[in-house]
Design a protein around this motif. Structure first.
Motif, short mmCIF file in Angstrom:
data_model
loop_
_atom_site.label_atom_id
_atom_site.label_comp_id
_atom_site.label_asym_id
_atom_site.label_seq_id
_atom_site.Cartn_x
_atom_site.Cartn_y
_atom_site.Cartn_z
N ILE A 1 -70.77 22.35 12.51
CA ILE A 1 -71.52 22.19 14.15
C ILE A 1 -72.49 23.66 13.88
CG2 ILE A 1 -71.08 22.99 15.70
CD1 ILE A 1 -68.57 21.12 16.28
N PHE A 2 -72.27 24.59 13.14
CA PHE A 2 -72.58 25.71 13.52
C PHE A 2 -74.30 25.47 12.59
CE2 PHE A 2 -72.03 30.47 12.06
CZ PHE A 2 -73.26 30.74 12.90
N SER A 3 -73.80 24.94 11.73
CA SER A 3 -74.94 24.98 10.40
C SER A 3 -75.95 23.46 11.19
CB SER A 3 -74.31 23.79 9.07
OG SER A 3 -74.23 24.56 8.64
N PHE A 4 -75.77 22.63 12.01
CA PHE A 4 -76.10 22.28 12.71
C PHE A 4 -77.08 22.53 13.62
CE2 PHE A 4 -76.72 18.80 16.18
CZ PHE A 4 -77.41 18.32 16.11
N LEU B 1 -70.85 25.76 3.40
CA LEU B 1 -70.16 27.34 2.57
C LEU B 1 -71.84 28.26 3.71
CD1 LEU B 1 -71.47 25.86 -0.87
CD2 LEU B 1 -69.18 26.81 0.37
N VAL B 2 -72.46 28.26 4.41
CA VAL B 2 -73.10 29.09 4.71
C VAL B 2 -72.76 29.77 5.83
CG1 VAL B 2 -75.47 29.72 6.48
CG2 VAL B 2 -75.42 28.56 4.27
N SER C 1 -80.06 25.36 6.17
CA SER C 1 -78.97 24.64 7.13
C SER C 1 -79.59 23.64 7.78
CB SER C 1 -78.70 26.10 8.24
OG SER C 1 -78.02 26.55 8.24
N SER C 2 -80.70 23.74 7.42
CA SER C 2 -81.61 21.58 7.69
C SER C 2 -81.20 21.38 6.28
CB SER C 2 -83.34 21.66 8.27
OG SER C 2 -84.17 22.50 6.79
N MET C 3 -81.59 21.61 5.22
CA MET C 3 -81.33 21.12 3.91
C MET C 3 -79.62 20.63 3.87
SD MET C 3 -82.71 23.90 1.24
CE MET C 3 -84.61 24.16 1.17
N VAL C 4 -78.79 21.48 4.45
CA VAL C 4 -77.87 20.62 4.76
C VAL C 4 -77.31 19.22 5.54
CG1 VAL C 4 -75.19 21.69 5.56
CG2 VAL C 4 -76.40 22.75 4.00
#
Lengths: 313, 279
Positions: free
Chosen positions: A51-54, B127-128, A286-289
């Motif tokens: 969720i954080f990555s998003f 990971l990040v 994060s967008s790549m993730v």
């Protein structure tokens, strides 16, 4: 008749409320105690980070600047991804590399059939083909780097000795690097597919082959109409897990080529690592993730929904 | 009448052909060991001298183990991280597996669905944020952080849940009549019964953790905390042109686990056949 009546009466009798609900409460507490740690771990280490990555994927932010400097920029990151040559190259490379999975599986299937029935010392073969898998990717990559050395490596020394004057420069050449990496992927992962295929072959009833032989079916016909169809669940499973594993390759790329030469072996995870931890562009990485997650999600969805269409018995 | 089994010649020929194919898998390892025993100047001699003409094994291996690289320390670190991760993962996974199969409680299927759904989340996607989280709570650059990251793998819960589901509920019911609670039943009945499944999963988890490069690479920076994979990578980076030393390091990184595998191959191969997946 009397006993039937008695049973019905017993089953419809109202439960002893208080003790049952207390028991239930205790069971729930125990259930949470046992399941809790895993649940908590999954939430903290998987769900919340996702969720954080998003959220971060909509921001222009670097983690070294602190949260007060976070700046949301809508879909800018995703728009930039579409014009990012390195990223697009990485996505294409990722999909090209997927080819290594079915090729490796086909080799594994042939070897599995041979090992399963037609060789002595089948246990030794299983161990030998599984060795690359058990060895660390780092060490294996370093060894192959040396074996593939363009001028002095044993592979090219052998080829030159055969009379090939200009053998490929393997990992140092932009056209050969990607196929070389794929060859290594096949070499490393073959053992897994082999062992799972051997396990799958053991479940095929021997009398099917017997019946086919009596009917005069050739070995190839037996393979095509008994072995292959009965192995579809195994094949499907290997294909999907293989795709997912292959798509996430990082260690091999990092140690073997660092994505080079000229990004010819870069993949999404490697580009993400570079962007996040070397260039420190947390938001963009994060967008790549999220792109990676969506592709893997699609592959997994394919597994869940496709199973009933493609897996035939 | 056949008194003893004759050698099946076709089978023998196929075995020989397969052995030659197997060489593709074996030779790189043999080359690696051979190069690690030679002086640098002989490494690339052609035709390959599989058995070294001049031996430099003592020098090569002592540079790896006793030089600045300190493979002994890396081994200790890897052993510690892999063992503790395995213990944590087996404990958490078997507890969850017991809860999901042998205790009836409200919300059980919803919780299981949640865990099932997170199985789709790739570690790479976390990971990040985890890097940021670990830096802020002091888990970055610690072995504790690595162990926590590896200890909550969903896969173990699935594998052990299948096994626990196959154990009859009668064991539990009769123990409950004797007055045993869930904790007693779990520790003294379920864990012993599940020993084969736990051993199989434990060995796999140990190997995966031991061979993992990505997690320690992102979450460690202090050289004295390096696992064998990081140490190997750093050693190869620093000694770029000394191939005999790099091969000695590779042998040191690969061979001990390979021996463990050959001894315990039955469990490993069984586990791969059952679970199949890596993760």
């Amino acid at each position: 008749m009397d006993s039937v009546h008695h049973q019905v009466e017993r089953s419809t009798r109202p439960p002893r409320r208080r003790s049952i609900s207390r028991l239930r409460l205790r069971e729930t507490a125990m259930g949470l105690l046992f399941v809790g740690p895993m649940l908590l771990g999954v939430i903290v280490f998987l769900l919340m980070p996702l969720i954080f990555s998003f959220t971060l994927s909509f921001s222009n932010w670097s983690f070294i600047t602190g949260f007060d400097r976070i700046e949301f920029n809508g879909l800018d990151n995703y728009r930039n991804l579409l014009q990012d040559d390195v990223f697009l190259k990485s996505v294409v490379n990722n999909f090209v590399m997927l080819l290594a999975v079915p090729i490796g599986m086909a080799i594994a299937l042939v070897l599995a059939i041979i090992i399963n029935s037609r060789v002595y010392a089948s246990g030794a073969f299983k161990v030998i083909y599984f060795m690359p898998q058990i060895s660390s990717v780092v060490a294996v990559a370093v060894v192959w780097q040396v074996l593939f050395h363009p001028s002095v490596g044993p592979v090219n020394a052998f080829l030159m000795n055969l009379g090939i004057e200009h053998p490929p420069r393997w990992l140092a050449d932009t056209t050969f690097a990607l196929p070389s990496v794929m060859m290594l992927m096949i070499w490393i992962d073959l053992g897994v597919a082999l062992i799972i295929y051997i396990a799958g072959l053991k479940y095929i009833p021997a009398d099917l082959y017997e019946a086919a032989r009596i009917d005069g079916a050739s070995t190839f016909v037996q393979f095509r109409s008994i072995t292959l169809p009965l192995l579809t669940p195994t094949t499907f499973f290997l294909l999907i897990t293989g795709f997912i594993g292959n798509f996430k390759s990082f260690a091999l790329i990092k140690v073997l080529t660092e994505g080079g030469p000229a990004h010819s072996t870069s993949v999404i995870v490697y580009d993400m690592y570079q962007t996040a931890f070397v260039e420190l562009q947390t938001g963009y990485a994060s967008s790549m993730v999220m792109v990676l997650f969506l592709i893997l999600f699609a592959i997994t969805a394919l597994q869940w929904f496709g199973q009933k269409y493609w897996v035939k018995y | 009448m056949l008194l003893f089994k004759r050698i099946d010649w076709l089978k023998a020929i196929i075995t020989a052909v397969m052995a030659m194919v197997g060489m593709i898998f074996l030779l790189p390892f043999v080359w690696m060991v051979s190069a690690s025993l030679k002086p640098e100047a002989d490494v690339f001699n052609y035709p390959v001298e599989w058995i070294p003409t001049t031996w430099r094994a003592a020098f090569n291996y002592s540079s790896v183990w006793l030089g600045q690289a300190n493979f002994g320390l890396y081994y200790w670190n890897s052993m510690k991280v892999a063992l503790l991760t395995t213990v944590l993962s087996v404990l958490v996974s078997s507890m969850a597996a017991y809860g999901f199969t042998k205790i009836r409680f409200k919300g059980r299927s919803a919780m299981f669905l949640l865990i099932l759904a997170t199985y789709m989340i790739p570690v790479e996607a976390t990971l990040v944020p985890l890097f940021i989280l670990f830096r802020s709570v002091g888990l970055f650059d610690t072995h504790t952080g690595l162990i926590l990251l590896g200890g909550f793998s969903v896969l173990g819960t699935f594998l052990l849940r299948q096994f626990f589901a196959s154990i009859s509920d009668e064991f539990i019911e009769s123990a409950q009549i004797d007055g045993a609670g869930h904790i007693r039943i779990f520790v003294s009945i379920m864990l012993p019964l599940a020993r084969p499944a736990i051993a199989t999963y434990g060995i796999l988890r140990f190997i995966w953790t031991w061979n993992d490069f990505q997690t320690p690479f992102i979450f460690l920076s202090d050289r004295t905390l390096y696992t064998i994979q990081l140490g190997m990578n750093a050693f190869a980076d620093r000694n770029g042109a000394f191939y005999s030393l790099i091969m000695a390091a590779s042998v040191s990184a690969i061979v001990p686990l390979l021996i463990v595998f050959i001894i315990g191959q039955k469990h490993v191969i069984e586990g791969i056949s059952l679970g199949g997946v890596k993760g």
